[in-house]
Design an enzyme around this catalytic site. Structure first.
Site, short mmCIF file in Angstrom:
data_model
loop_
_atom_site.label_atom_id
_atom_site.label_comp_id
_atom_site.label_asym_id
_atom_site.label_seq_id
_atom_site.Cartn_x
_atom_site.Cartn_y
_atom_site.Cartn_z
N CYS A 188 -43.41 -1.11 17.62
CA CYS A 188 -43.09 0.31 17.65
C CYS A 188 -42.51 0.69 19.01
O CYS A 188 -43.03 0.29 20.06
CB CYS A 188 -44.34 1.12 17.35
SG CYS A 188 -44.10 2.92 17.53
N ASP A 195 -44.93 -4.48 14.17
CA ASP A 195 -44.32 -4.21 12.88
C ASP A 195 -43.91 -5.55 12.28
O ASP A 195 -43.12 -6.29 12.88
CB ASP A 195 -43.09 -3.31 13.02
CG ASP A 195 -43.44 -1.93 13.54
OD1 ASP A 195 -44.47 -1.38 13.12
OD2 ASP A 195 -42.67 -1.40 14.36
N ARG A 256 -47.84 0.93 7.29
CA ARG A 256 -48.79 1.46 8.25
C ARG A 256 -49.03 2.92 7.88
O ARG A 256 -48.08 3.66 7.62
CB ARG A 256 -48.25 1.36 9.69
CG ARG A 256 -49.25 1.89 10.73
CD ARG A 256 -48.68 1.86 12.13
NE ARG A 256 -48.38 0.50 12.53
CZ ARG A 256 -47.38 0.17 13.33
NH1 ARG A 256 -46.56 1.10 13.78
NH2 ARG A 256 -47.18 -1.08 13.68
#
Length: 281
Positions: A188, A195, A256
């Site tokens: 991120c 990620d 997420r």
């Protein structure tokens, strides 16, 4: 001010229980595209395919309802929506009453469309589809198709994007092939959280060196960018270094906060891929 530092990412969070469209936080695409040498025009088409698994609201009698939402944001929009703000926005439906699922779908479509086109002087619409509980059993799990690059046994030493690893055999006959890797990882841009994703690269043209391509994809491992930006960087690096005739890049990232984001970019008009989850999603 619409910059990542001013978004809800990495900040203490209040979770509103009543519908609030103002929670959506748009981020401009232009700054990261300018880093890639792109101005107004881009050499690609495509969209960002979102899946929201934690959507709930109340019907008019106060009974909770649930659904899965598929949201398609065209890559021509001047903004993306920051994902945490999208989560907070969807969460704000939890304590609000709506007459029907169609009303919820229409509200999401209008709100997200406004956010991604905000301040541009242009208007457009995102696509929104709600999958209701009676349709859950028909949802599929399927891996992205293609020849698996991860089968290659090789050394990896670069963990920030290294486009110099890319090469193509321009002295040989052109090919058409689809290559896949599950080893894509980036972080991120704001929080540094990992990620994880699978990426599919389909192209026609000079054959791309597969070992170099896999090493290049692995080189994103310590790189900080949003999903959409990573896919556009991959597209542009392959496009400029390998010079294919046609190219598409599609990544499916793990979720997420109940959201997964799956950007697709292509050099030529074609249907969007089906928004089908992978095993890791």
């Amino acid at each position: 001010m619409y910059t990542p530092e001013h978004s809800p990412l990495g900040q203490a969070t209040h979770y509103p229980a009543q519908y609030d469209a103002s929670l959506l936080f748009p981020l401009p695409r232009a700054p990261k595209r300018q880093e890639l040498g792109l101005q107004q025009a881009t050499p690609f088409f495509g969209a960002d395919l979102w899946t929201a698994y934690e959507l709930s609201w109340l019907n008019e009698r106060g009974k909770p309802q649930v659904a899965i939402a598929h949201v398609t944001v065209p890559c021509e929009t001047p903004h993306i929506v920051e994902s945490k703000s999208f989560k907070l926005y969807l969460g704000s439906f939890n304590g609000s009453r709506f007459a029907s699922a169609d009303e919820v779908r229409a509200r999401i479509r209008a709100d997200v469309s406004e956010a991604v086109w905000r301040g541009s002087g242009q208007t457009g619409s995102v696509g929104v589809k709600l999958v209701l509980p009676e349709q859950f059993d028909a949802q599929q799990v399927h891996e992205v198709d293609g020849l698996l690059l991860d089968r290659l046994d090789l050394d990896c030493t670069h963990y920030t994007p290294a486009p110099e690893l890319l090469a193509a055999h321009h002295d040989e006959a052109p090919v058409t092939e689809t290559l896949v890797s599950h080893l894509l990882k980036s972080n991120c841009l704001v929080t540094g959280q990992p990620d994880w994703g699978s990426v599919q690269i389909a192209y026609s043209g000079a054959q791309i060196d597969q070992a170099g391509l896999l090493q290049y994809l692995v080189s994103f491992r310590d790189h900080n960018e949003f999903h959409e930006q990573c896919v556009e960087r991959i597209f542009m690096d392959v496009w400029t270094r390998c010079r294919p005739i046609k190219l598409s890049v599609y990544a499916r990232y793990t979720r997420r906060g109940g959201l997964d984001i799956n950007p697709f970019r292509t050099s030529h008009p074609q249907p969007l891929p089906a928004n089908v989850r992978t095993a890791r999603q």
